[in-house]
Design a protein around this motif. Sequence first.
Motif, PDB file in Angstrom:
ATOM      1  N   GLN A 120      63.410  43.360   3.568  1.00  0.00           N
ATOM      2  CA  GLN A 120      63.326  44.697   2.076  1.00  0.00           C
ATOM      3  C   GLN A 120      63.272  46.576   3.088  1.00  0.00           C
ATOM      4  OE1 GLN A 120      59.206  43.543   1.403  1.00  0.00           O
ATOM      5  NE2 GLN A 120      59.989  41.317   0.964  1.00  0.00           N
ATOM      6  N   GLN A 121      64.224  46.705   2.682  1.00  0.00           N
ATOM      7  CA  GLN A 121      64.117  48.009   2.814  1.00  0.00           C
ATOM      8  C   GLN A 121      64.464  48.187   4.013  1.00  0.00           C
ATOM      9  OE1 GLN A 121      60.003  49.541   1.097  1.00  0.00           O
ATOM     10  NE2 GLN A 121      60.912  50.171  -0.705  1.00  0.00           N
ATOM     11  N   GLY A 122      65.421  47.330   5.167  1.00  0.00           N
ATOM     12  CA  GLY A 122      65.636  47.503   6.112  1.00  0.00           C
ATOM     13  C   GLY A 122      64.773  46.709   7.097  1.00  0.00           C
ATOM     14  N   LYS A 123      63.619  45.983   6.757  1.00  0.00           N
ATOM     15  CA  LYS A 123      62.686  45.833   7.530  1.00  0.00           C
ATOM     16  C   LYS A 123      62.440  44.177   7.483  1.00  0.00           C
ATOM     17  CE  LYS A 123      57.971  46.323   8.672  1.00  0.00           C
ATOM     18  NZ  LYS A 123      57.005  46.586   8.123  1.00  0.00           N
ATOM     19  N   ILE A 124      62.851  44.156   8.199  1.00  0.00           N
ATOM     20  CA  ILE A 124      62.616  42.012   8.723  1.00  0.00           C
ATOM     21  C   ILE A 124      60.776  41.774   8.205  1.00  0.00           C
ATOM     22  CG2 ILE A 124      62.501  40.302  10.043  1.00  0.00           C
ATOM     23  CD1 ILE A 124      64.751  41.168  11.433  1.00  0.00           C
ATOM     24  N   VAL A 125      61.105  41.167   7.308  1.00  0.00           N
ATOM     25  CA  VAL A 125      59.098  40.720   7.026  1.00  0.00           C
ATOM     26  C   VAL A 125      59.620  39.867   6.580  1.00  0.00           C
ATOM     27  CG1 VAL A 125      58.820  43.421   6.018  1.00  0.00           C
ATOM     28  CG2 VAL A 125      59.619  41.167   4.235  1.00  0.00           C
ATOM     29  N   ALA A 126      58.117  38.754   6.522  1.00  0.00           N
ATOM     30  CA  ALA A 126      57.942  37.409   6.288  1.00  0.00           C
ATOM     31  C   ALA A 126      57.244  37.365   4.012  1.00  0.00           C
ATOM     32  CB  ALA A 126      56.416  36.626   6.773  1.00  0.00           C
ATOM     33  N   ARG A 127      58.656  36.182   3.877  1.00  0.00           N
ATOM     34  CA  ARG A 127      58.245  36.204   2.770  1.00  0.00           C
ATOM     35  C   ARG A 127      56.654  35.607   2.033  1.00  0.00           C
ATOM     36  NH1 ARG A 127      61.727  32.155  -0.103  1.00  0.00           N
ATOM     37  NH2 ARG A 127      63.816  34.832   1.213  1.00  0.00           N
ATOM     38  N   THR A 128      56.339  35.112   3.474  1.00  0.00           N
ATOM     39  CA  THR A 128      54.730  34.517   3.008  1.00  0.00           C
ATOM     40  C   THR A 128      53.827  34.648   4.165  1.00  0.00           C
ATOM     41  OG1 THR A 128      55.690  32.180   3.182  1.00  0.00           O
ATOM     42  CG2 THR A 128      55.893  32.793   1.190  1.00  0.00           C
ATOM     43  N   ASN A 129      52.269  34.892   4.277  1.00  0.00           N
ATOM     44  CA  ASN A 129      52.248  34.220   5.747  1.00  0.00           C
ATOM     45  C   ASN A 129      51.254  33.742   5.601  1.00  0.00           C
ATOM     46  OD1 ASN A 129      51.262  35.774   7.678  1.00  0.00           O
ATOM     47  ND2 ASN A 129      49.671  37.165   6.776  1.00  0.00           N
ATOM     48  N   HIS A 130      51.412  32.260   5.975  1.00  0.00           N
ATOM     49  CA  HIS A 130      50.866  30.942   6.443  1.00  0.00           C
ATOM     50  C   HIS A 130      49.886  31.090   7.549  1.00  0.00           C
ATOM     51  CE1 HIS A 130      51.305  29.732   2.426  1.00  0.00           C
ATOM     52  NE2 HIS A 130      53.124  28.964   2.262  1.00  0.00           N
ATOM     53  N   SER A 131      50.667  31.887   8.356  1.00  0.00           N
ATOM     54  CA  SER A 131      50.762  32.149   9.987  1.00  0.00           C
ATOM     55  C   SER A 131      49.831  32.551   9.682  1.00  0.00           C
ATOM     56  CB  SER A 131      51.866  32.096  10.252  1.00  0.00           C
ATOM     57  OG  SER A 131      52.777  31.751  10.218  1.00  0.00           O
ATOM     58  N   GLY A 132      49.347  33.458   9.181  1.00  0.00           N
ATOM     59  CA  GLY A 132      48.031  34.655   9.266  1.00  0.00           C
ATOM     60  C   GLY A 132      48.324  35.847  10.642  1.00  0.00           C
ATOM     61  N   GLY A 133      49.767  36.129  10.342  1.00  0.00           N
ATOM     62  CA  GLY A 133      50.015  37.456  10.900  1.00  0.00           C
ATOM     63  C   GLY A 133      49.836  36.945  12.118  1.00  0.00           C
ATOM     64  N   ILE A 134      50.202  35.804  13.175  1.00  0.00           N
ATOM     65  CA  ILE A 134      50.450  35.605  14.206  1.00  0.00           C
ATOM     66  C   ILE A 134      51.057  34.623  14.679  1.00  0.00           C
ATOM     67  CG2 ILE A 134      49.234  35.049  16.480  1.00  0.00           C
ATOM     68  CD1 ILE A 134      46.236  36.555  15.647  1.00  0.00           C
ATOM     69  N   GLN A 135      53.162  34.605  15.178  1.00  0.00           N
ATOM     70  CA  GLN A 135      53.520  33.708  15.053  1.00  0.00           C
ATOM     71  C   GLN A 135      54.458  33.323  17.057  1.00  0.00           C
ATOM     72  OE1 GLN A 135      56.389  34.921  12.872  1.00  0.00           O
ATOM     73  NE2 GLN A 135      55.652  33.156  11.113  1.00  0.00           N
ATOM     74  N   GLY A 136      53.800  31.793  17.501  1.00  0.00           N
ATOM     75  CA  GLY A 136      54.065  32.203  18.598  1.00  0.00           C
ATOM     76  C   GLY A 136      52.871  32.825  19.620  1.00  0.00           C
ATOM     77  N   GLY A 137      51.993  33.559  18.967  1.00  0.00           N
ATOM     78  CA  GLY A 137      50.568  33.997  20.176  1.00  0.00           C
ATOM     79  C   GLY A 137      50.605  35.209  19.702  1.00  0.00           C
ATOM     80  N   ILE A 138      51.938  35.851  18.735  1.00  0.00           N
ATOM     81  CA  ILE A 138      51.932  37.620  19.166  1.00  0.00           C
ATOM     82  C   ILE A 138      52.228  38.122  17.496  1.00  0.00           C
ATOM     83  CG2 ILE A 138      53.751  39.415  19.112  1.00  0.00           C
ATOM     84  CD1 ILE A 138      55.204  37.161  21.661  1.00  0.00           C
ATOM     85  N   SER A 139      51.429  39.379  17.420  1.00  0.00           N
ATOM     86  CA  SER A 139      51.379  39.737  15.439  1.00  0.00           C
ATOM     87  C   SER A 139      52.923  39.617  15.618  1.00  0.00           C
ATOM     88  CB  SER A 139      51.005  40.914  15.745  1.00  0.00           C
ATOM     89  OG  SER A 139      51.063  42.055  17.062  1.00  0.00           O
ATOM     90  N   ASN A 140      53.685  39.878  13.649  1.00  0.00           N
ATOM     91  CA  ASN A 140      54.391  39.381  13.759  1.00  0.00           C
ATOM     92  C   ASN A 140      54.742  40.988  12.632  1.00  0.00           C
ATOM     93  OD1 ASN A 140      53.218  38.798  11.854  1.00  0.00           O
ATOM     94  ND2 ASN A 140      54.552  37.030  10.721  1.00  0.00           N
ATOM     95  N   GLY A 141      53.336  41.555  12.754  1.00  0.00           N
ATOM     96  CA  GLY A 141      53.289  42.652  11.416  1.00  0.00           C
ATOM     97  C   GLY A 141      52.623  42.199  10.058  1.00  0.00           C
ATOM     98  N   GLU A 142      52.369  41.236  10.028  1.00  0.00           N
ATOM     99  CA  GLU A 142      51.625  40.877   8.713  1.00  0.00           C
ATOM    100  C   GLU A 142      50.105  41.125   8.628  1.00  0.00           C
ATOM    101  OE1 GLU A 142      53.451  40.583   5.667  1.00  0.00           O
ATOM    102  OE2 GLU A 142      55.535  40.089   6.779  1.00  0.00           O
ATOM    103  N   ASP A 143      49.330  40.995   7.741  1.00  0.00           N
ATOM    104  CA  ASP A 143      48.334  40.936   7.797  1.00  0.00           C
ATOM    105  C   ASP A 143      47.825  39.911   9.008  1.00  0.00           C
ATOM    106  OD1 ASP A 143      48.399  43.600   6.294  1.00  0.00           O
ATOM    107  OD2 ASP A 143      47.467  41.850   4.394  1.00  0.00           O
ATOM    108  N   ILE A 144      46.635  40.166   9.978  1.00  0.00           N
ATOM    109  CA  ILE A 144      45.982  39.119   9.933  1.00  0.00           C
ATOM    110  C   ILE A 144      44.870  38.849   9.290  1.00  0.00           C
ATOM    111  CG2 ILE A 144      44.628  38.813  12.641  1.00  0.00           C
ATOM    112  CD1 ILE A 144      46.621  40.403  13.321  1.00  0.00           C
ATOM    113  N   TYR A 145      44.740  37.704   9.221  1.00  0.00           N
ATOM    114  CA  TYR A 145      43.416  37.308   8.758  1.00  0.00           C
ATOM    115  C   TYR A 145      42.253  36.300   9.097  1.00  0.00           C
ATOM    116  CZ  TYR A 145      46.394  33.795   6.015  1.00  0.00           C
ATOM    117  OH  TYR A 145      47.053  33.360   5.073  1.00  0.00           O
ATOM    118  N   PHE A 146      42.000  35.778   9.210  1.00  0.00           N
ATOM    119  CA  PHE A 146      40.491  34.991   9.546  1.00  0.00           C
ATOM    120  C   PHE A 146      39.581  35.004   9.368  1.00  0.00           C
ATOM    121  CE2 PHE A 146      39.798  37.987  12.888  1.00  0.00           C
ATOM    122  CZ  PHE A 146      39.053  38.237  13.210  1.00  0.00           C
ATOM    123  N   ARG A 147      38.617  33.328   9.887  1.00  0.00           N
ATOM    124  CA  ARG A 147      37.520  33.085   9.056  1.00  0.00           C
ATOM    125  C   ARG A 147      36.820  32.460  10.292  1.00  0.00           C
ATOM    126  NH1 ARG A 147      36.884  31.005   3.791  1.00  0.00           N
ATOM    127  NH2 ARG A 147      36.234  28.598   4.417  1.00  0.00           N
TER     128      ARG A 147
END
Length: 357
Positions: A267-294
Amino acid sequence: MNTFGNLFTLTSFGESHGRAIGGVVDGMPAGIPVDMEYIQRELNRRRPGQSSIVTSRKENDRVEFLSGIFEGKTTGTPIGFLVYNENQHSSDYDNLREVFRPSHADYTYTQKYGVRDHRGGGRSSARETIARCVAGALAKLVLTRLGIEVWAYTSQVGELSLSGDYNRYDFDEIEKNPVRCPDADMAKRMEEYIGKVKSEGDTVGGVVTCVVRHVPAGLGEPVFDKLHAALGSAMLSINAVKGFEYGMGFGGVRYRGSQMNDVFETQQGKIVARTNHSGGIQGGISNGEDIYFRVAFKPVATLLKDIETVDSQGNPTVLRAKGRHDPCVLPRAVPVVEAMAAMVILDYYLLAQSHKL
């Protein structure tokens, strides 16, 4: 240990009915303007006596900085601070010197150290979280300059729970009610319910949801210091916390991989995730999406009614607690969750910078 963090660290000290709670923050970047009013507001959010649904203990909780700040800015050297205890009623705990309260740390501290401060729980008291809020406020001052936002709110009290995505709620509403819930109608119901539980001498637990926005991709230290592991460790170190989940968490087990995968797109030249089921973290590393937790908090263990227990000799006894206690920790736990999240994110931001030439 009483020290938290890798590069940005907090060492805290003090007991509930001792002279003061304090700490030393090390690794704070130099040259950061220190907004004293902001730091005090953060402490006021945690402070007891702020509404009818929290403990009535009256404390000003004024922070006094001893080092590491010069002419209104951080110097990069250790920041020492104190918050004096002013309203202890230590005599309320005289009956606990030789009695172990159910689901408290009385027995375990005695087994570990052979001695304990029985006044208000001593070191195991949630008053210890004052130091976390001071350090968290300092961390937030840095994160704000990086454009990173940390928001937490009460999403559940007992059976009363918000439904749906956190994006549905206006975070500006959180501080407009004593429960710190972003939904006004639900906040009123929660407040009434906590009041009812309190009138019965009982307590109730719940859930705090936290959202961290605008975190850059690349924060996290695999394999054993993954970002979500650090957040989980931080949250589980908070008094009364019994559970942690991030992203879809346990709810995700109901779905298939084809439903859970976060598909990448540009999107606009930037790689983003279409959804965020991972909570902004993949492989133990932030991916740039919102981090959310309970974060799940148990009901407070101190009940203002007769409860069975034993004394230090193992003899059965009946205890009725005295003192001033929260019927529900959620309203005052919100700023503590934010503080711990802020410290983790800043710590891992600094670690990420150390990997770059």
